[in-house]
Design an enzyme around this catalytic site. Structure first.
Site, PDB file in Angstrom:
ATOM      1  N   GLU A  91     -25.439  14.236  -1.712  1.00 46.96           N
ATOM      2  CA  GLU A  91     -26.856  14.417  -1.380  1.00 46.96           C
ATOM      3  C   GLU A  91     -27.751  13.708  -2.397  1.00 46.96           C
ATOM      4  OE1 GLU A  91     -28.683  18.322  -1.830  1.00 46.96           O
ATOM      5  OE2 GLU A  91     -27.141  18.890  -3.272  1.00 46.96           O
TER       6      GLU A  91
ATOM      7  N   HIS B  89     -26.258  20.370   0.867  1.00 47.10           N
ATOM      8  CA  HIS B  89     -26.400  20.992  -0.440  1.00 47.10           C
ATOM      9  C   HIS B  89     -25.360  22.086  -0.636  1.00 47.10           C
ATOM     10  CE1 HIS B  89     -28.584  21.927  -4.063  1.00 47.10           C
ATOM     11  NE2 HIS B  89     -28.654  23.204  -3.727  1.00 47.10           N
TER      12      HIS B  89
ATOM     13  N   LYS C 214      -0.380   5.442  -5.967  1.00 49.02           N
ATOM     14  CA  LYS C 214      -1.483   5.424  -6.954  1.00 49.02           C
ATOM     15  C   LYS C 214      -2.411   6.611  -6.764  1.00 49.02           C
ATOM     16  CE  LYS C 214      -5.165   4.137  -5.854  1.00 49.02           C
ATOM     17  NZ  LYS C 214      -5.633   2.766  -5.697  1.00 49.02           N
ATOM     18  N   LYS C 215      -2.823   6.849  -5.504  1.00 51.60           N
ATOM     19  CA  LYS C 215      -3.780   7.940  -5.260  1.00 51.60           C
ATOM     20  C   LYS C 215      -3.126   9.283  -5.558  1.00 51.60           C
ATOM     21  CE  LYS C 215      -7.794   9.547  -3.517  1.00 51.60           C
ATOM     22  NZ  LYS C 215      -8.175   9.815  -2.147  1.00 51.60           N
TER      23      LYS C 215
ATOM     24  N   GLY D 283      -3.305  -9.329 -12.168  1.00 52.09           N
ATOM     25  CA  GLY D 283      -3.542  -9.985 -10.890  1.00 52.09           C
ATOM     26  C   GLY D 283      -2.257 -10.177 -10.106  1.00 52.09           C
TER      27      GLY D 283
ATOM     28  N   TYR E  76      -9.000  -3.443 -10.938  1.00 54.20           N
ATOM     29  CA  TYR E  76      -8.595  -2.220 -10.231  1.00 54.20           C
ATOM     30  C   TYR E  76      -7.272  -1.650 -10.776  1.00 54.20           C
ATOM     31  CZ  TYR E  76     -11.102  -2.878  -5.599  1.00 54.20           C
ATOM     32  OH  TYR E  76     -11.961  -3.005  -4.549  1.00 54.20           O
ATOM     33  N   VAL E  77      -6.199  -2.463 -10.679  1.00 51.65           N
ATOM     34  CA  VAL E  77      -4.870  -1.923 -10.952  1.00 51.65           C
ATOM     35  C   VAL E  77      -4.785  -1.423 -12.392  1.00 51.65           C
ATOM     36  CG1 VAL E  77      -2.410  -2.486 -11.084  1.00 51.65           C
ATOM     37  CG2 VAL E  77      -3.779  -3.393  -9.209  1.00 51.65           C
ATOM     38  N   ALA E  78      -5.279  -2.238 -13.319  1.00 51.21           N
ATOM     39  CA  ALA E  78      -5.187  -1.879 -14.742  1.00 51.21           C
ATOM     40  C   ALA E  78      -5.930  -0.573 -15.017  1.00 51.21           C
ATOM     41  CB  ALA E  78      -5.763  -3.006 -15.602  1.00 51.21           C
ATOM     42  N   LEU E  79      -7.167  -0.488 -14.562  1.00 48.66           N
ATOM     43  CA  LEU E  79      -7.981   0.684 -14.907  1.00 48.66           C
ATOM     44  C   LEU E  79      -7.507   1.927 -14.171  1.00 48.66           C
ATOM     45  CD1 LEU E  79     -11.585  -0.788 -15.262  1.00 48.66           C
ATOM     46  CD2 LEU E  79      -9.804  -0.546 -16.988  1.00 48.66           C
ATOM     47  N   GLU E  80      -7.100   1.764 -12.927  1.00 44.60           N
ATOM     48  CA  GLU E  80      -6.600   2.945 -12.201  1.00 44.60           C
ATOM     49  C   GLU E  80      -5.324   3.481 -12.847  1.00 44.60           C
ATOM     50  OE1 GLU E  80      -8.277   2.203  -7.675  1.00 44.60           O
ATOM     51  OE2 GLU E  80      -6.187   1.741  -8.085  1.00 44.60           O
TER      52      GLU E  80
ATOM     53  N   ALA F   8      -7.803  -5.798 -16.632  1.00 44.63           N
ATOM     54  CA  ALA F   8      -9.032  -5.000 -16.648  1.00 44.63           C
ATOM     55  C   ALA F   8      -9.649  -4.839 -15.277  1.00 44.63           C
ATOM     56  CB  ALA F   8     -10.040  -5.654 -17.587  1.00 44.63           C
TER      57      ALA F   8
ATOM     58  N   CYS G 169      -1.727   1.766  -2.898  1.00 46.31           N
ATOM     59  CA  CYS G 169      -2.686   2.857  -2.613  1.00 46.31           C
ATOM     60  C   CYS G 169      -2.071   4.249  -2.642  1.00 46.31           C
ATOM     61  CB  CYS G 169      -3.298   2.669  -1.228  1.00 46.31           C
ATOM     62  SG  CYS G 169      -3.380   0.989  -0.598  1.00 46.31           S
TER      63      CYS G 169
ATOM     64  N   CYS H 256       0.833  -1.214   0.000  1.00 47.15           N
ATOM     65  CA  CYS H 256       0.000   0.000   0.000  1.00 47.15           C
ATOM     66  C   CYS H 256       0.863   1.257   0.000  1.00 47.15           C
ATOM     67  CB  CYS H 256      -0.918  -0.044   1.217  1.00 47.15           C
ATOM     68  SG  CYS H 256      -1.927   1.407   1.411  1.00 47.15           S
TER      69      CYS H 256
ATOM     70  N   ASP I 137      -3.664  -9.844   2.336  1.00 53.59           N
ATOM     71  CA  ASP I 137      -3.739 -10.389   0.983  1.00 53.59           C
ATOM     72  C   ASP I 137      -3.324 -11.851   0.877  1.00 53.59           C
ATOM     73  OD1 ASP I 137      -4.376  -7.809   0.334  1.00 53.59           O
ATOM     74  OD2 ASP I 137      -2.804  -7.532  -1.165  1.00 53.59           O
TER      75      ASP I 137
END
Ligand code: FAD
Ligand code: NDP
Length: 488
Positions: free
Chosen positions: A468, A463, A61-62, A283, A194-198, A192, A58, A53, A325
């Site tokens: 909301e 709001h 990546k973030k 994976g 989490y890791v790939a798309l992120e 395709a 994480c 992470c 993991d």
């Protein structure tokens, strides 16, 4: 070999789960040791204490996702009166800043272990017998450690395809991407989930020519309507998708570029493309192979190679546990590893008998349009309860911040999956839009507490926010009415 050192608790793996468990147990008075060792990636990338992470997951990546989002805001800025010109992105500057932050976290973990009197060994551990572990340092020095309780928290590493020529030689994985000093350039991302798309999402957002090669469906296991919207938005932002394809070969051309060959399912013919980088995101493999688990009698799943555990995280050996993991059937997420580690430490110290609850774990896929969810997908809800017993409330909405910037909000969508019978227990919430992680976190509490649709509808919104919109979901799919939100 040094003389054997004895501990109450020995944790193998200094990642999210291992560190949390070790710190908690030490605070509760146990004599604790943590061993952590990072085997460099096949490309030679290495990093410090903290696990996946912190170093290759994480956190970097973030931050890179944030860098990409900033690019979008730079484009929005002129609409709001900021006279900004389009500016190029400098990978080296971003990477250095991100890597420096990660290094500060490595240091922070070292200090925290010291403060809590946890002994840290930078050694690679394997079992000698059920109570003894041998650790080998980078220089080859061996250390023998024994403990009353042993916790395995060794996580996993990215998988390389074994059958594709050139895959290992020329490809990289997420273990390398965040530590690249130079831009990866034109990139092919294979996979395709989490890791790939992120990764593909932030690479596109940083202005890089990015292609994702999907062999089957995107985000398997997630709500498939939401998954389609995630990739639709990515495509609208410039990510290219090759669907139904798998690569067969990677070769280096004389100019240094990588030529990838794949079969095009529509024509049945071979197709090729050239890229600067090929990123395998197909994976992860659990880190169990080098632990000599058979010497301790710890059983693994023959299919996944993950460690078999019961609800108390106990392995086939009563005083050996596995968390995070590396444990079979657990979500591969940092907060679940941390909570499981803390609760295990509390049980081992006689502080509590609480068991980790893996139900209704919220998560967010940090794609350019973020997708947060908790609970069941629509497909799962229908499979479990039958279509006639499930009510889905949904809305296409426009985030206020998209209006002035004239952004397309076609994929901003929310759905709440409920039981049909009043008071309509909420089974799942799916949110696609800005700050999805922040939105989903709060609602996850409601769902954990057994919130009903009626209660969500009686929750007063804040709001103007995107969150909301969840409390305003009035249109059911069954009604067939237009779910597009038109006003406040
Ligand atoms: P790890 O954090 O992997 O730690 C295991 C440690 O054990 C490592 O340091 C390893 O080197 C060490 N080790 C292994 N074998 C040995 C040995 N024999 N001896 C000594 N040490 C050993 N999760 C989220 O919740 N949110 C996210 O946004 C997110 N993003 C991610 C992005 C990417 C690209 C990836 C790959 C993962 C992401 N994850 C995310 C998942 C998250 O990183 C993992 O679920 C989490 O790190 C698992 O923690 P762990 O303690 O099980 O193992
Ligand atoms: P996953 O195991 O979730 O997905 C693997 C992907 O690779 C699937 O799309 C799969 O396709 C594809 N694939 C597998 N083998 C091949 C192959 N030989 N050729 C082409 N494609 C292949 O792995 P990830 O590495 O993406 O993620 C691992 C875990 O890490 C996640 O489950 C998640 O828990 C965690 N994570 C969490 C994040 C977050 O919280 N935001 C971010 C990133 C990771 P198919 O469906 O066809 O099998």
């Amino acid at each position: 070999m040094e003389g054997r050192q004895n501990y109450d608790l020995l944790v193998i793996g200094g990642g999210s789960g291992g560190l949390a468990c070790a710190k908690e147990a030490a605070q509760l008075g146990k004599k604790v040791a943590v061993v952590d060792y990072v085997e460099p990636s096949p490309r030679g990338t290495r990093w410090g204490l903290g696990g996946t992470c912190v170093n290759v997951g994480c956190i970097p990546k973030k931050l890179m996702h944030q860098a990409a989002l900033l690019g979008g805001m730079v484009q929005d800025a002129p609409h709001y009166g900021w006279a900004l010109q389009p500016v190029p992105h400098d990978w080296a500057t971003m990477a250095e800043a991100v890597q420096n932050h990660v290094k500060s976290l490595n240091w922070g973990h070292r200090v925290q272990l010291q403060d809590r009197k946890v002994t840290y060994f930078n050694i690679k551990a394997s079992f000698v017998d059920a109570h003894t572990v041998c650790g080998v340092s980078k220089g080859g020095k061996e250390t023998l450690l024994s403990a009353e309780h042993i916790i395995i928290a060794t996580g996993g590493r990215p998988r390389y395809p074994t059958h594709i020529e050139g895959a290992l030689e020329y490809g990289i994985t997420s273990d390398d991407l965040f530590w690249l000093k130079e831009s990866p350039g034109k990139t092919l991302v294979v996979g395709a989930s989490y890791v790939a798309l992120e990764c593909a999402g932030f690479l596109t957002g940083l202005g890089l020519d990015t292609t994702v090669m999907i062999r089957s469906i995107p985000l398997r296991g997630f709500d498939q309507q939401m998954s389609s919207l995630v990739t639709e938005y990515m495509a609208s932002q410039g990510t290219r998708f090759l669907r139904g394809c798998t690569p067969s070969r990677v070769q280096r051309l004389p100019d240094g570029q990588l030529q990838v060959t794949w079969e095009d399912p529509s024509s049945g013919k071979e197709d090729t493309g050239t890229f600067n980088t090929v990123l395998w995101a197909i994976g992860r493999i659990p880190e169990t192979r080098s632990l000599n688990l058979e010497k301790a009698g710890v059983h693994t799943s023959p299919t996944s190679q993950k460690i078999l555990v019961d609800a108390l995280e106990t392995t086939s050996v009563p005083h050996i546990y596995a968390i995070g993991d590396v444990a079979e059937g657990r979500p591969e997420l940092t907060p679940t590893a941390i909570m499981a580690g803390k609760l295990l430490a509390q049980r081992l110290c006689g502080q509590s008998s609480d068991v980790m609850d893996y139900e209704n774990v919220p998560t967010t896929v940090f794609t350019p349009l973020e997708y947060g969810c908790v609970g069941l997908s629509e497909e799962e809800a229908v499979a479990r309860h039958g279509e006639e017993h499930v009510e889905v409330y949904h809305a296409y909405y426009k985030p206020l911040e998209f209006t002035v910037a004239e952004r397309d909000a076609s994929q901003c969508y929310i759905k709440m999956v409920c039981l049909r019978k009043p008071p309509q227990l909420v089974l799942g919430l799916h949110f696609l839009g800005p700050n999805a992680g922040e939105v989903t976190q709060g609602f996850a509490l409601g769902i954990k507490c057994g919130a009903s649709y009626a209660q969500v509808m009686r929750t007063v919104g804040i709001h103007p926010t995107c969150a909301e919109e969840v409390a305003k979901l009035r249109i059911s799919k069954r009604s067939g009415l237009d779910p597009t939100v038109t006003g406040c």
